[in-house]
Every structure is written in C-alpha cells, then in structure tokens.
Motif scaffolding. Structure first.
Motif, short mmCIF file in Angstrom:
data_model
loop_
_atom_site.label_atom_id
_atom_site.label_comp_id
_atom_site.label_asym_id
_atom_site.label_seq_id
_atom_site.Cartn_x
_atom_site.Cartn_y
_atom_site.Cartn_z
N VAL A 310 -2.07 -59.57 -61.77
CA VAL A 310 -1.39 -60.77 -62.24
C VAL A 310 -1.19 -60.65 -63.74
N VAL A 343 -4.21 -65.16 -57.87
CA VAL A 343 -4.45 -63.83 -57.29
C VAL A 343 -4.37 -63.89 -55.77
N ALA A 347 0.34 -63.32 -55.50
CA ALA A 347 0.18 -61.99 -56.08
C ALA A 347 1.49 -61.52 -56.72
N VAL A 378 -2.88 -62.21 -50.69
CA VAL A 378 -4.19 -61.67 -50.38
C VAL A 378 -4.86 -62.50 -49.29
#
Length: 457
Positions: A310, A343, A347, A378
């Motif tokens: 990131v 995150v 992403a 994720v």
C-alpha cells in the motif's frame, strides 16, 4: 393375553398420536415453505399450473370415463382443483376440503368400464397428491402419515359400501403414489429445517464472534490503560515518598499524610496488577512488558504498511506538543486499524495519514483511494469489527469518529480526540472537527456529511 393387550394399547396410542399430529400440525404449520420467498413463488406457480391442469383434465376424465354431464363434471373438478391452491395459505382447511371432494366424486360416479380405477380416479389421485405434497412441506412427517392413512381408510370404506368390480385394486396405485409424495415432501421439509437451523446457527456464531471481538478489544484497551495509569501512579508514589526529604520544613502531620498517599497509591498499583493478571494471557500480542506505542512510532507503522503493498503518505505533522499517553496510544491504534483495513480490503490503493493538533483536540485522519487496478482482496469477506474497536477507543476519550465511503471508491476515517488545554490555548474553546480534508495525490475528497459510517471493518 398380555401381549394382545399391550399391542392394543400401542395401537390406540399410535392412533391418538396420529390424530393429534394431523390436527395440531395442520393447524399450526411447523416451518415456512423451504426456499424462502423465491421458493414460495416457484411453488405457487407450479401449484396453480397443476390446479388448472387438474381442473381441465378432471372435467374431461369424468365426462368420458365416468359418464357424467359437463355441469356435474365441472363442479366436481372445481371442488378437487381448488384445495391445492388453498393449501398454500390454509393447509388444514385445504386438506379436509380435498378429502371431502374426492370422496364425493367417488360416491357420485361409477366407471364406464372395468379398466377405469375406482374409488379414486386418476385425476382425483393427481389433486390429492398435489394437496398432500403442499401440506407436507409445512406439516410434520406424522401429519403426512396421518393424511395418507385417512385416504386409505376413506377408500376402504367406499370399497366396502359400494359393490364395484375391481374396487380393491384401485386403491393400490393411489396408495403407492401418495406414499412417494408424502416421503418426498418430508425430505424437502427436513432439508428446509436443516437449512433454517444452519442459518440461525451462523447468525448466532456471527453475533458471538462480534461480541468476542469487542470484548477482546475492550480487554486490550484495559491492558493499555493499566500501563498508562500505572505510570502516573508510580510518579505519585515516588513524589509522595520523597516529599518529606525534598521539601524543607515538612511537619510530622504532613509527612504522615504523604506516607498515607504513597501507601494508597501502592495499594492501587497492586490492585491494578491483579486485574491485569486476569486480563493478560500468555497469547497476548502485547507481551508482558512491551512499551505501548504512540505517535512517535507512526513512521515505522507507515513503512510496514508500504511493504505490504500500500502506497502510504504520512502528512507532515505540525507541533503537537506533549500529549496524554492515552491519547497518543489511541491515535496510534486508530491509524494502525485504518491502514490494516486498507491492506485487507483495498490492496494496491493509496492512502494518506494526517495527525495534527488544532482547536484543542488531536485530529487523526486516514483516507485511501480505490485500488488503481483490480486485485483480489486479502480478506474478500467483510463484516469485521475494526470500526467497533475504533469507536470504543474514541468513546473512552469522549471524542468523535466518522468513517464512510468517499466518491471514487475510497474510504475515510476521521477522529477528533479532545486534549487538555495547553498554555497557549483558551480553556473555554471547545474542540471542533477541522473541516479541511487531507490533500495529496490520489486521495479522494472528503465525503459529504450525509454519508453514514460504513465500509470495511
């Protein structure tokens, strides 16, 4: 004799149970139709189609094979074809109406040849099967068995009262078809019951998971507060113990008072340590003696997030001055959770972090843009509880938190943490959110106030 008496009692008990199950279960269906609204719509369409087909074919069958006129044939066919549709809303009334209609049809008709089934015509078996299937989807298996036995008993009584060639053979195909329909309806209903229980179990599991996550976050906050409060209590203890030696002219009464203050502070520390022993465990990610993070650790957190893919920009912070440990720790945790959400759920996005002091409060803002290219998240499944933990922290400090989507597919988290007034600030000036959003390349604009807090957690 005892065996015969015991068998008789069991038969009477079974008959009473079947009768009670038929009336009670049909009066109060156990579950809705399987499949929810969509399943109910599909079933309604199929039943209406079969009812129309039963009416048309039933009229033709009674006219051609049972020597009835069109008027009586249409009336009897309508009486048989109506209950399947009624069973969608009133299963008990529909079943008894269907049973009465097929019995009346058998009593008023005779087959034109020995090859035609009697007492149950082919079209009577069709409407009986549809009604039994629809009712069986909502009633118990015991009620379905009772309905099947009622059809057999009614057919046997007709066969005994009306001398008709081959009348007993006409009962066997109908009994077999209705038995298959009853078993199939019970299987579908059982599957619907299992799915409903699984759905309820998943809801309870999700609620328990949310509660466990919230309690874990509260325990973590309590552990961190212990570290913060223990520091101040230790300072109080040291100052109270050393006051008689540092200050000249302390009277014995004042020295004794200082000693009492130090003793009380030590007892408070001991109580907090015992409470902390309950809250901590050997799996605690904070460890037993790890220093708590603060704003000074934000550069390291930003660098770790960059390594996760990131692009993060930490806006230059102005002079924030000395901050209470609880505020500094909570600000760090807010930024940490917000970047973790980026995150996990966005992403490849770009994010900007800004922490500054203004208007008697510490303003913490984390804004991320939409991912520049389509990437698999994720954690594709949302529904976490990170925002709940943020709200717990902010509420603990009497602050304000806003979180929501921004135009363009990004997300914004903004918190205002009140601070004690500094010497250069007026104590009467209340902390207010700073209206100016962070700026930077790729960072979406601030959402309108109408956006409700939502988004990845």
């Amino acid at each position: 004799m005892k065996i015969i008496s015991r068998a008789g009692r069991r038969l009477r008990s079974l008959a009473a149970a079947l009768a009670a199950g038929s009336w009670g279960d049909l009066a109060r269906p156990s579950v809705p139709f399987p499949g929810g609204r969509r399943g109910h719509r599909v079933l309604t369409g199929a039943v209406c189609f079969l009812a129309v087909a039963g009416y048309v074919t039933g009229t033709a069958d009674l006219v051609q094979h049972y020597d009835l006129g069109y008027g009586p044939a249409m009336a009897l066919s309508l009486l048989r074809a109506g209950p399947p549709v009624l069973a969608l809303s009133r299963p008990r009334a529909a079943w008894w109406a269907e049973l009465a209609a097929v019995v009346a049809t058998a009593a008023l008709t005779r087959p034109g040849s020995a090859e035609e089934p009697w007492p149950w015509a082919v079209t009577s078996v069709l409407t009986l099967a549809v009604t039994l299937g629809v009712v069986g989807l909502r009633a118990s298996g015991r009620a379905a068995l009772a309905m099947w036995l009622q059809v057999l008993a009614a057919g046997a009584v007709l066969a005994l009262l009306v001398p008709q060639p081959g009348r007993w053979y006409g009962l066997l195909p109908a009994a077999g078809i209705l038995a298959v329909v009853a078993v199939a309806a019970e299987a579908v209903r059982g599957r619907g019951d299992v799915q409903a229980r699984l759905a309820r179990a998943e809801e309870r599991g999700a609620a328990e998971e949310a509660r466990a996550t919230l309690l874990a976050e509260r325990a973590r906050i309590a552990r961190e507060l212990h570290d913060v409060v223990a520091h101040h209590m230790s300072v109080i203890t040291v100052q109270a113990d050393s006051a008689p030696y540092r200050l000249a002219g302390v009277s014995p009464a004042a020295a004794e008072e200082f000693g009492a203050i130090a003793a009380e502070a030590r007892r408070s520390l001991a109580e907090m340590r015992r409470l902390l022993h309950v809250l901590r465990n050997e799996d605690s990610p904070d460890g037993l003696s790890t220093p708590q993070p603060g704003l000074r650790d934000l550069p390291g957190l930003v660098e770790t997030t960059r390594r996760a893919g990131v692009e993060v920009r930490l806006a230059p912070a102005g002079e924030v001055g000395d901050l209470p440990v609880a505020v500094s720790l909570s600000a760090y945790r807010l930024v940490q959770e917000a970047l973790s959400n980026v995150v996990r759920h966005a992403a490849g996005a770009r994010a900007e972090v800004e922490v500054r002091r203004a208007a008697g409060a510490l303003h913490v803002t984390v804004v991320n843009s939409a991912p520049r290219e389509a990437r698999r998240a994720v954690e594709p499944r949302g529904g976490g509880h990170g925002l709940a933990g943020m709200r717990e922290r902010v509420a603990m400090l009497d602050g304000e938190l806003s979180a929501g989507a921004v135009p363009g597919g990004g997300f914004r988290v903004a918190a205002v943490l009140p601070l004690p007034p500094s010497p250069d600030e007026s104590p009467d000036q209340p902390p207010t959110p700073d209206p100016s959003p962070p700026s930077g390349p790729g960072v979406p604009p601030e959402p309108s106030p109408s956006v409700r807090p939502s988004g990845p957690q």
